[in-house]
Write a protein that holds these residues in place. Structure first.
Motif, PDB file in Angstrom:
ATOM      1  N   ASP A 155     -17.622   8.794 -29.206  1.00 36.45           N
ATOM      2  CA  ASP A 155     -18.321   8.739 -27.924  1.00 36.45           C
ATOM      3  C   ASP A 155     -17.405   8.363 -26.757  1.00 36.45           C
ATOM      4  O   ASP A 155     -17.865   8.229 -25.613  1.00 36.45           O
ATOM      5  CB  ASP A 155     -19.477   7.735 -27.986  1.00 36.45           C
ATOM      6  CG  ASP A 155     -20.516   8.127 -29.041  1.00 36.45           C
ATOM      7  OD1 ASP A 155     -20.711   9.341 -29.239  1.00 36.45           O
ATOM      8  OD2 ASP A 155     -21.103   7.214 -29.660  1.00 36.45           O
ATOM      9  N   SER A 156     -16.143   8.183 -27.033  1.00 34.80           N
ATOM     10  CA  SER A 156     -15.207   7.783 -25.983  1.00 34.80           C
ATOM     11  C   SER A 156     -14.879   8.960 -25.064  1.00 34.80           C
ATOM     12  O   SER A 156     -14.933  10.135 -25.455  1.00 34.80           O
ATOM     13  CB  SER A 156     -13.920   7.255 -26.608  1.00 34.80           C
ATOM     14  OG  SER A 156     -12.906   7.111 -25.651  1.00 34.80           O
ATOM     15  N   ASP A 157     -14.519   8.626 -23.823  1.00 35.56           N
ATOM     16  CA  ASP A 157     -14.080   9.651 -22.881  1.00 35.56           C
ATOM     17  C   ASP A 157     -12.795  10.321 -23.355  1.00 35.56           C
ATOM     18  O   ASP A 157     -12.471  11.438 -22.910  1.00 35.56           O
ATOM     19  CB  ASP A 157     -13.857   9.039 -21.495  1.00 35.56           C
ATOM     20  CG  ASP A 157     -15.154   8.575 -20.854  1.00 35.56           C
ATOM     21  OD1 ASP A 157     -16.228   9.069 -21.268  1.00 35.56           O
ATOM     22  OD2 ASP A 157     -15.095   7.715 -19.944  1.00 35.56           O
ATOM     23  N   LYS A 158     -12.058   9.619 -24.216  1.00 40.04           N
ATOM     24  CA  LYS A 158     -10.804  10.170 -24.729  1.00 40.04           C
ATOM     25  C   LYS A 158     -11.034  11.230 -25.803  1.00 40.04           C
ATOM     26  O   LYS A 158     -10.101  11.945 -26.182  1.00 40.04           O
ATOM     27  CB  LYS A 158      -9.951   9.047 -25.331  1.00 40.04           C
ATOM     28  CG  LYS A 158      -9.447   8.012 -24.337  1.00 40.04           C
ATOM     29  CD  LYS A 158      -8.326   8.548 -23.482  1.00 40.04           C
ATOM     30  CE  LYS A 158      -7.711   7.476 -22.591  1.00 40.04           C
ATOM     31  NZ  LYS A 158      -6.669   8.033 -21.703  1.00 40.04           N
ATOM     32  N   SER A 159     -12.261  11.330 -26.290  1.00 42.26           N
ATOM     33  CA  SER A 159     -12.527  12.174 -27.446  1.00 42.26           C
ATOM     34  C   SER A 159     -12.217  13.645 -27.173  1.00 42.26           C
ATOM     35  O   SER A 159     -11.501  14.292 -27.949  1.00 42.26           O
ATOM     36  CB  SER A 159     -13.982  12.009 -27.891  1.00 42.26           C
ATOM     37  OG  SER A 159     -14.242  12.792 -29.030  1.00 42.26           O
ATOM     38  N   ARG A 160     -12.748  14.193 -26.086  1.00 40.65           N
ATOM     39  CA  ARG A 160     -12.528  15.621 -25.845  1.00 40.65           C
ATOM     40  C   ARG A 160     -11.064  15.915 -25.510  1.00 40.65           C
ATOM     41  O   ARG A 160     -10.534  16.965 -25.886  1.00 40.65           O
ATOM     42  CB  ARG A 160     -13.460  16.124 -24.746  1.00 40.65           C
ATOM     43  CG  ARG A 160     -13.317  15.458 -23.397  1.00 40.65           C
ATOM     44  CD  ARG A 160     -14.280  16.128 -22.388  1.00 40.65           C
ATOM     45  NE  ARG A 160     -14.160  15.592 -21.054  1.00 40.65           N
ATOM     46  CZ  ARG A 160     -14.951  14.642 -20.573  1.00 40.65           C
ATOM     47  NH1 ARG A 160     -15.906  14.125 -21.337  1.00 40.65           N
ATOM     48  NH2 ARG A 160     -14.799  14.216 -19.332  1.00 40.65           N
ATOM     49  N   THR A 161     -10.391  14.970 -24.813  1.00 35.46           N
ATOM     50  CA  THR A 161      -8.966  15.167 -24.530  1.00 35.46           C
ATOM     51  C   THR A 161      -8.156  15.106 -25.818  1.00 35.46           C
ATOM     52  O   THR A 161      -7.194  15.859 -26.000  1.00 35.46           O
ATOM     53  CB  THR A 161      -8.465  14.099 -23.551  1.00 35.46           C
ATOM     54  OG1 THR A 161      -9.284  14.103 -22.382  1.00 35.46           O
ATOM     55  CG2 THR A 161      -7.026  14.357 -23.149  1.00 35.46           C
ATOM     56  N   ALA A 162      -8.542  14.200 -26.731  1.00 36.63           N
ATOM     57  CA  ALA A 162      -7.844  14.084 -28.010  1.00 36.63           C
ATOM     58  C   ALA A 162      -7.984  15.367 -28.823  1.00 36.63           C
ATOM     59  O   ALA A 162      -7.029  15.813 -29.475  1.00 36.63           O
ATOM     60  CB  ALA A 162      -8.394  12.900 -28.801  1.00 36.63           C
TER      61      ALA A 162
ATOM     62  N   SER B   2     -13.109  20.573 -17.971  1.00 32.52           N
ATOM     63  CA  SER B   2     -11.731  21.057 -17.770  1.00 32.52           C
ATOM     64  C   SER B   2     -11.036  21.257 -19.108  1.00 32.52           C
ATOM     65  O   SER B   2     -10.200  22.161 -19.256  1.00 32.52           O
ATOM     66  CB  SER B   2     -10.959  20.065 -16.906  1.00 32.52           C
ATOM     67  OG  SER B   2     -10.895  18.787 -17.528  1.00 32.52           O
ATOM     68  N   GLU B   3     -11.376  20.403 -20.092  1.00 36.03           N
ATOM     69  CA  GLU B   3     -10.777  20.547 -21.428  1.00 36.03           C
ATOM     70  C   GLU B   3     -11.187  21.890 -22.046  1.00 36.03           C
ATOM     71  O   GLU B   3     -10.359  22.564 -22.685  1.00 36.03           O
ATOM     72  CB  GLU B   3     -11.207  19.396 -22.333  1.00 36.03           C
ATOM     73  CG  GLU B   3     -10.549  18.066 -22.036  1.00 36.03           C
ATOM     74  CD  GLU B   3     -11.220  17.336 -20.872  1.00 36.03           C
ATOM     75  OE1 GLU B   3     -10.685  16.289 -20.471  1.00 36.03           O
ATOM     76  OE2 GLU B   3     -12.268  17.809 -20.400  1.00 36.03           O
TER      77      GLU B   3
END
Length: 267
Positions: A207-214, A245-246
């Protein structure tokens, strides 16, 4: 403390010895004893008297001084004997000097032991100072690691983030540490290890904002060794995070990579 009384007393014995001329070994011993007294005084100024371990070491040093005091008494007795016998009795003088040399060796051994005790106390004090230093806060560790990351010191950044995770495993910013470790590994071209770190972010912090970037960056790392796996990962980005954007970046990378993937390696 007993040691404060014994060392000066020994110096008095040396200074007030018999009138028989003292040789250079006795004078050197006197200088050594003064030096030891100064060292002991310096150590005592820094030792915490309430610390049980250091107090025990100081007591051992005091016992060593007591031993030296007994040896010094033997020296005085030997010198007094020489004075009484006089210079005429050369054989007895030779015997007495031999005994005096033996006693001097015992004292030198005692001095060496005492110096070892002083060194031990010094190491204990250094250890106490080291362990007494405040532990680094999570903000400090993250700041240092991020600074190394920005400067391109990726190995140092990885070590810093790993230290943060080991000391504060439940900290909310653990996702940031794992993500930046993955980024650092990618920069070092350690793509398989980077993929593992991206997966940690995806699995532990979905659920982190970093998830889709990761997920997007995992595709970048896979593209270096397995283009087909990268396309699959980027397709997942487009499906799970539409309109981001991802997703747009993933779609562009798919179009860029598909012709090469269809040709396959070596074509």
């Amino acid at each position: 403390m007993r040691m404060k009384l014994l060392v000066p007393a020994m110096l008095v014995l040396l200074a007030a010895g018999p009138a028989y001329p003292q040789n250079k070994d006795i004078l050197q011993l006197q200088r050594d004893m003064i030096d030891v007294q100064q060292r002991v005084n310096q150590v005592q100024k820094t030792v915490d008297q309430n610390d049980a371990a250091l107090k025990s070491l100081v007591e051992k040093m005091s016992d060593q001084v007591n031993t030296l005091a007994g040896a010094m008494q033997k020296i005085n007795q030997a010198l007094e004997q020489l004075k009484l016998q006089g210079d005429a009795n050369g054989r007895d003088v030779h015997t007495a000097l031999a005994g005096l040399n033996t006693t001097m060796k015992d004292i030198q051994d005692g001095m060496s032991s005492l110096q070892l005790q002083i060194g031990s106390v010094s190491r204990e004090i250094t250890s106490m100072k080291t362990t007494a230093e405040p532990l680094a806060r999570p903000d400090d560790l993250l700041r240092i690691a991020f600074s190394d990351y920005l400067q391109g010191h990726f190995d140092l950044a990885i070590s810093g983030y790993q230290e943060f995770l080991s000391k504060f495993p439940g900290e909310a910013r653990a996702v940031e540490a794992h993500f930046n470790i993955a980024e650092s590994l990618s920069a070092l071209k350690k793509f398989d290890q980077a993929i593992d770190e991206y997966d940690i972010v995806l699995q532990k912090f979905p659920d982190s904002d970093k998830s889709r970037t990761a997920l997007l960056k995992k595709g970048y790392a896979q593209a270096e060794t397995n283009p087909q796996a990268a396309i699959k990962t980027w397709t997942d980005v487009v499906t799970r995070f539409p309109g981001t954007s991802e997703a747009a970046n993933a779609q562009a990378k798919i179009k860029e990579l598909q012709p090469a993937a269809r040709r396959g390696p070596g074509r």
